[in-house]
Design a protein around this motif. Structure first.
Motif, PDB file in Angstrom:
ATOM      1  N   TRP A 109       2.796   3.017 -34.452  1.00  0.00           N
ATOM      2  CA  TRP A 109       1.960   3.499 -33.351  1.00  0.00           C
ATOM      3  C   TRP A 109       2.838   3.955 -32.200  1.00  0.00           C
ATOM      4  CZ3 TRP A 109      -2.564   3.993 -35.519  1.00  0.00           C
ATOM      5  CH2 TRP A 109      -2.897   3.131 -36.570  1.00  0.00           C
ATOM      6  N   TRP A 110       2.388   5.026 -31.546  1.00  0.00           N
ATOM      7  CA  TRP A 110       3.188   5.674 -30.504  1.00  0.00           C
ATOM      8  C   TRP A 110       2.251   6.126 -29.392  1.00  0.00           C
ATOM      9  CZ3 TRP A 110       6.241  10.843 -31.657  1.00  0.00           C
ATOM     10  CH2 TRP A 110       6.960  11.208 -30.522  1.00  0.00           C
ATOM     11  N   GLN A 111       2.438   5.591 -28.190  1.00  0.00           N
ATOM     12  CA  GLN A 111       1.631   6.016 -27.051  1.00  0.00           C
ATOM     13  C   GLN A 111       2.295   7.212 -26.388  1.00  0.00           C
ATOM     14  OE1 GLN A 111       0.752   3.011 -24.107  1.00  0.00           O
ATOM     15  NE2 GLN A 111      -0.655   4.355 -22.979  1.00  0.00           N
ATOM     16  N   VAL A 112       1.647   8.363 -26.478  1.00  0.00           N
ATOM     17  CA  VAL A 112       2.207   9.594 -25.926  1.00  0.00           C
ATOM     18  C   VAL A 112       1.074  10.580 -25.660  1.00  0.00           C
ATOM     19  CG1 VAL A 112       2.608  10.628 -28.210  1.00  0.00           C
ATOM     20  CG2 VAL A 112       3.996  11.372 -26.260  1.00  0.00           C
ATOM     21  N   ALA A 116       2.775  16.344 -23.437  1.00  0.00           N
ATOM     22  CA  ALA A 116       4.175  16.070 -23.106  1.00  0.00           C
ATOM     23  C   ALA A 116       4.943  15.623 -24.343  1.00  0.00           C
ATOM     24  CB  ALA A 116       4.247  14.991 -22.020  1.00  0.00           C
ATOM     25  N   PHE A 117       4.366  15.833 -25.519  1.00  0.00           N
ATOM     26  CA  PHE A 117       4.952  15.365 -26.771  1.00  0.00           C
ATOM     27  C   PHE A 117       6.335  15.968 -26.989  1.00  0.00           C
ATOM     28  CE2 PHE A 117       5.759  16.249 -31.259  1.00  0.00           C
ATOM     29  CZ  PHE A 117       5.663  14.986 -31.807  1.00  0.00           C
ATOM     30  N   ASP A 118       7.273  15.125 -27.389  1.00  0.00           N
ATOM     31  CA  ASP A 118       8.626  15.578 -27.737  1.00  0.00           C
ATOM     32  C   ASP A 118       9.093  14.727 -28.912  1.00  0.00           C
ATOM     33  OD1 ASP A 118      11.257  16.319 -27.986  1.00  0.00           O
ATOM     34  OD2 ASP A 118      11.793  15.961 -25.895  1.00  0.00           O
ATOM     35  N   ALA A 119       9.259  15.358 -30.064  1.00  0.00           N
ATOM     36  CA  ALA A 119       9.648  14.620 -31.263  1.00  0.00           C
ATOM     37  C   ALA A 119      11.092  14.147 -31.207  1.00  0.00           C
ATOM     38  CB  ALA A 119       9.440  15.482 -32.502  1.00  0.00           C
ATOM     39  N   ALA A 120      11.883  14.714 -30.306  1.00  0.00           N
ATOM     40  CA  ALA A 120      13.279  14.304 -30.103  1.00  0.00           C
ATOM     41  C   ALA A 120      14.064  14.323 -31.409  1.00  0.00           C
ATOM     42  CB  ALA A 120      13.345  12.924 -29.452  1.00  0.00           C
ATOM     43  N   GLY A 121      13.804  15.325 -32.212  1.00  0.00           N
ATOM     44  CA  GLY A 121      14.545  15.491 -33.459  1.00  0.00           C
ATOM     45  C   GLY A 121      13.927  14.830 -34.668  1.00  0.00           C
ATOM     46  N   ALA A 122      12.947  13.953 -34.471  1.00  0.00           N
ATOM     47  CA  ALA A 122      12.257  13.322 -35.611  1.00  0.00           C
ATOM     48  C   ALA A 122      11.365  14.359 -36.295  1.00  0.00           C
ATOM     49  CB  ALA A 122      11.420  12.149 -35.139  1.00  0.00           C
ATOM     50  N   GLY A 138      -5.164  24.848 -23.401  1.00  0.00           N
ATOM     51  CA  GLY A 138      -3.781  24.419 -23.545  1.00  0.00           C
ATOM     52  C   GLY A 138      -3.347  24.079 -24.957  1.00  0.00           C
ATOM     53  N   MET A 139      -4.163  24.397 -25.962  1.00  0.00           N
ATOM     54  CA  MET A 139      -3.833  23.955 -27.312  1.00  0.00           C
ATOM     55  C   MET A 139      -2.668  24.730 -27.919  1.00  0.00           C
ATOM     56  SD  MET A 139      -4.717  21.502 -29.172  1.00  0.00           S
ATOM     57  CE  MET A 139      -4.243  20.951 -30.810  1.00  0.00           C
ATOM     58  N   VAL A 140      -2.459  25.972 -27.533  1.00  0.00           N
ATOM     59  CA  VAL A 140      -1.321  26.727 -28.072  1.00  0.00           C
ATOM     60  C   VAL A 140      -0.013  26.043 -27.674  1.00  0.00           C
ATOM     61  CG1 VAL A 140      -0.064  28.912 -28.009  1.00  0.00           C
ATOM     62  CG2 VAL A 140      -2.555  28.922 -28.153  1.00  0.00           C
ATOM     63  N   ALA A 141       0.075  25.598 -26.427  1.00  0.00           N
ATOM     64  CA  ALA A 141       1.276  24.900 -25.972  1.00  0.00           C
ATOM     65  C   ALA A 141       1.474  23.595 -26.737  1.00  0.00           C
ATOM     66  CB  ALA A 141       1.198  24.624 -24.472  1.00  0.00           C
ATOM     67  N   VAL A 142       0.378  22.895 -27.045  1.00  0.00           N
ATOM     68  CA  VAL A 142       0.475  21.665 -27.832  1.00  0.00           C
ATOM     69  C   VAL A 142       0.968  21.977 -29.245  1.00  0.00           C
ATOM     70  CG1 VAL A 142      -0.861  19.788 -28.880  1.00  0.00           C
ATOM     71  CG2 VAL A 142      -1.232  20.403 -26.491  1.00  0.00           C
ATOM     72  N   VAL A 143       0.454  23.039 -29.843  1.00  0.00           N
ATOM     73  CA  VAL A 143       0.897  23.424 -31.185  1.00  0.00           C
ATOM     74  C   VAL A 143       2.396  23.708 -31.188  1.00  0.00           C
ATOM     75  CG1 VAL A 143       0.738  25.258 -32.934  1.00  0.00           C
ATOM     76  CG2 VAL A 143      -1.339  24.229 -32.000  1.00  0.00           C
ATOM     77  N   ARG A 144       2.891  24.373 -30.151  1.00  0.00           N
ATOM     78  CA  ARG A 144       4.330  24.637 -30.067  1.00  0.00           C
ATOM     79  C   ARG A 144       5.133  23.347 -30.080  1.00  0.00           C
ATOM     80  NH1 ARG A 144       2.954  28.713 -25.987  1.00  0.00           N
ATOM     81  NH2 ARG A 144       3.101  30.778 -26.971  1.00  0.00           N
ATOM     82  N   ARG A 145       4.610  22.319 -29.435  1.00  0.00           N
ATOM     83  CA  ARG A 145       5.293  21.025 -29.418  1.00  0.00           C
ATOM     84  C   ARG A 145       5.205  20.343 -30.780  1.00  0.00           C
ATOM     85  NH1 ARG A 145       6.578  18.809 -24.458  1.00  0.00           N
ATOM     86  NH2 ARG A 145       5.940  20.012 -22.617  1.00  0.00           N
TER      87      ARG A 145
END
Length: 224
Positions: A109-112, A116-122, A138-145
């Motif tokens: 589980w991950w609270q995020v 502001a999601f950032d997989a940090a390489g995962a 704002g969903m296009v920006a979320v998809v990019r993340r």
């Protein structure tokens, strides 16, 4: 916005735009998930079942997982799943439900906040989100993340509410958060191929009424 079938959270008055904006933020969901009883049905979302059943289980990330219905279903199919949500109360419920379902050892589980999601390489073999509707389109920006977390050969599945007659009853801020599948294509990089870009009809019941709605469905695969 609704994920699995809603258990009944109507509003007794016309909501102001300020109140509408508040419904998109974490405090509103912390309050909702602190109430008695389930918010969602606990059943997996139908487009998830349709698109993921043919895939070979691996690692998965479910963003906006709420009470964990999709996470639990994925784990039951053999996936190792991380459920992410910005609500601590929602994640606590999801973890408890996973324990009750006997799949706790396959879940994390991950609270995020998805914005502001950032997989940090995962990376994951499957990244999925259902009915995550950030305000102001704002969903296009979320998809990019989110797509940055898709491993080579892996899949991204994004499902949301398409505009519908049901939306005509909603405040403008909620209608603006809806999208068509093709609206999300600008969020995909060149090495990610769209496999499914369509609106899929579905029947739902809300507050005793039956509605025909469309699930905007985007399935994409990273070449690898």
């Amino acid at each position: 916005m609704a994920a699995q079938e809603k258990q009944g959270h109507g509003h007794g008055h016309a909501m102001s735009e300020e109140e509408v904006r508040a419904t998109f933020e974490a405090p509103s969901w912390e309050e909702r998930y602190s109430e008695e009883g389930k918010v969602w049905s606990g059943n997996p979302n139908p487009q998830l079942v349709t698109e993921v059943t043919p895939l070979t289980p691996g690692t998965a990330l479910d963003v906006g997982c709420g009470e964990g219905g999709d996470v639990i279903w994925l784990a039951q199919q053999g996936w190792r799943v991380t459920g992410a949500d910005f609500s601590a109360n929602g994640l606590a419920r999801a973890a408890a439900h996973a324990e009750q379902a006997g799949v706790a050892e396959l879940t994390d589980w991950w609270q995020v906040d998805a914005r502001a999601f950032d997989a940090a390489g995962a990376t994951y073999d499957l990244v999925t989100t259902h009915f995550l509707h950030p305000p102001d389109g704002g969903m296009v920006a979320v998809v990019r993340r989110l797509v940055e977390a898709v491993a080579p050969g892996g899949h991204l599945l994004v499902v949301g509410h398409a505009p519908s007659p049901l939306a005509d009853r909603m405040p403008a801020g909620m209608k603006k958060a809806m999208f068509l599948a093709e609206d999300l294509l600008p969020g995909l990089p060149d090495d990610v191929e769209a496999l499914v870009v369509e609106q899929r009809p579905r029947t739902m019941v809300r507050d005793g009424e039956t509605f025909e709605i469309d699930d905007s469905t985007l399935l994409a695969r990273r070449r690898g």
